[in-house]
Design a protein around this motif. Sequence first.
Motif, PDB file in Angstrom:
ATOM      1  N   ARG A   1      16.669  -2.995  -2.627  1.00  0.00           N
ATOM      2  CA  ARG A   1      18.083  -3.082  -3.021  1.00  0.00           C
ATOM      3  C   ARG A   1      18.945  -3.052  -1.774  1.00  0.00           C
ATOM      4  O   ARG A   1      18.711  -2.230  -0.879  1.00  0.00           O
ATOM      5  CB  ARG A   1      18.460  -1.879  -3.899  1.00  0.00           C
ATOM      6  CG  ARG A   1      18.221  -2.092  -5.358  1.00  0.00           C
ATOM      7  CD  ARG A   1      19.084  -1.153  -6.163  1.00  0.00           C
ATOM      8  NE  ARG A   1      20.515  -1.448  -5.994  1.00  0.00           N
ATOM      9  CZ  ARG A   1      21.489  -0.702  -6.504  1.00  0.00           C
ATOM     10  NH1 ARG A   1      21.203   0.376  -7.195  1.00  0.00           N
ATOM     11  NH2 ARG A   1      22.748  -1.045  -6.323  1.00  0.00           N
ATOM     12  N   ASP A   2      19.945  -3.906  -1.723  1.00  0.00           N
ATOM     13  CA  ASP A   2      20.767  -3.980  -0.499  1.00  0.00           C
ATOM     14  C   ASP A   2      21.370  -2.621  -0.117  1.00  0.00           C
ATOM     15  O   ASP A   2      21.412  -2.264   1.061  1.00  0.00           O
ATOM     16  CB  ASP A   2      21.860  -5.057  -0.619  1.00  0.00           C
ATOM     17  CG  ASP A   2      22.817  -4.819  -1.766  1.00  0.00           C
ATOM     18  OD1 ASP A   2      22.509  -4.007  -2.660  1.00  0.00           O
ATOM     19  OD2 ASP A   2      23.899  -5.451  -1.768  1.00  0.00           O
ATOM     20  N   ASP A   3      21.760  -1.844  -1.130  1.00  0.00           N
ATOM     21  CA  ASP A   3      22.409  -0.556  -0.841  1.00  0.00           C
ATOM     22  C   ASP A   3      21.466   0.432  -0.155  1.00  0.00           C
ATOM     23  O   ASP A   3      21.924   1.394   0.463  1.00  0.00           O
ATOM     24  CB  ASP A   3      22.939   0.063  -2.142  1.00  0.00           C
ATOM     25  CG  ASP A   3      23.755  -0.927  -2.936  1.00  0.00           C
ATOM     26  OD1 ASP A   3      24.981  -0.815  -2.927  1.00  0.00           O
ATOM     27  OD2 ASP A   3      23.149  -1.837  -3.540  1.00  0.00           O
TER      28      ASP A   3
HETATM   29 ZN    ZN Z   1      24.347  -3.878  -4.005  1.00  0.00          ZN
END
Ligand code: ZN
Length: 228
Positions: free
Chosen positions: A53-55
């Motif tokens: 996940r990018d986060d």
């Molecule tokens: Zn995100």
Amino acid sequence: MAEKNYLSVAIQKNGRLNNDTVFFLKNCGIDIAADAGLYNRKQSINIDIVYVRDDDIPELVANNICDVGIVGRNVFLERKIAFDTNVSEKIKKFEIIKYLGFGNCRLSLAIPSNIAFNNLTDLNGKKIATSYPYLLKQFLLKHNLTSEIVCLSGSVEIAPKLGLADLICDLVATGTTLLQNDLREVYCVLTSEAILFSSSNLSDEKLQILNFLLSKDQTNNKAKVCND
Ligand code: ZN
Ligand code: PRP
């Protein structure tokens, strides 16, 4: 932990940046599929690709689990402020290596379409829902505003309808999501695009791998130096 002789690259598994990230990596000579599982080792060029996940990518790089990451400048700055605020000895400094020219979007304030907006002081005393509390807080302080921040990790656009907040501060790319939720963009807090970043303690060996890859990239030669 990232392996000594391999440069591990964390990229977004699903979402807005995934396809363009894979295209960028292909231009650097790393031929991977957009949906190649969660982990992909390229032995011939000493690269590991990690799909997450990018986060989560800033944490993975900060903790040396991965060496470099590709995320939106919005995610990068939000986590960087969080790390700088909650100082942790373990966390290494980040460096933006390259602006990648895709994933362009804005972190913007948006209000229900039927509500008037004249200037930023209208925000005083209002509740603002966001997934970017650190960037929003910085913005509110800069403009001397007394709004309340309501944190949501997703579906922020629904908050005004649910009565959770008066307005939102969220990413806008095409504007479709705002339209679908009867919201109107009124102020841009931050412009964003995808960036390649690392922690500042990459070994010479890993730097060499990285520079070799970047030397192949013909898509975006105008790498900017940035003081973020
Ligand atoms: Zn995100
Ligand atoms: C952003 C944002 C909106 C959407 C806006 O989500 O939260 O939902 O994109 O795009 P639009 O203006 O083109 O409709 P993002 O892709 O960053 O997903 P994430 O929040 O799940 O990471």
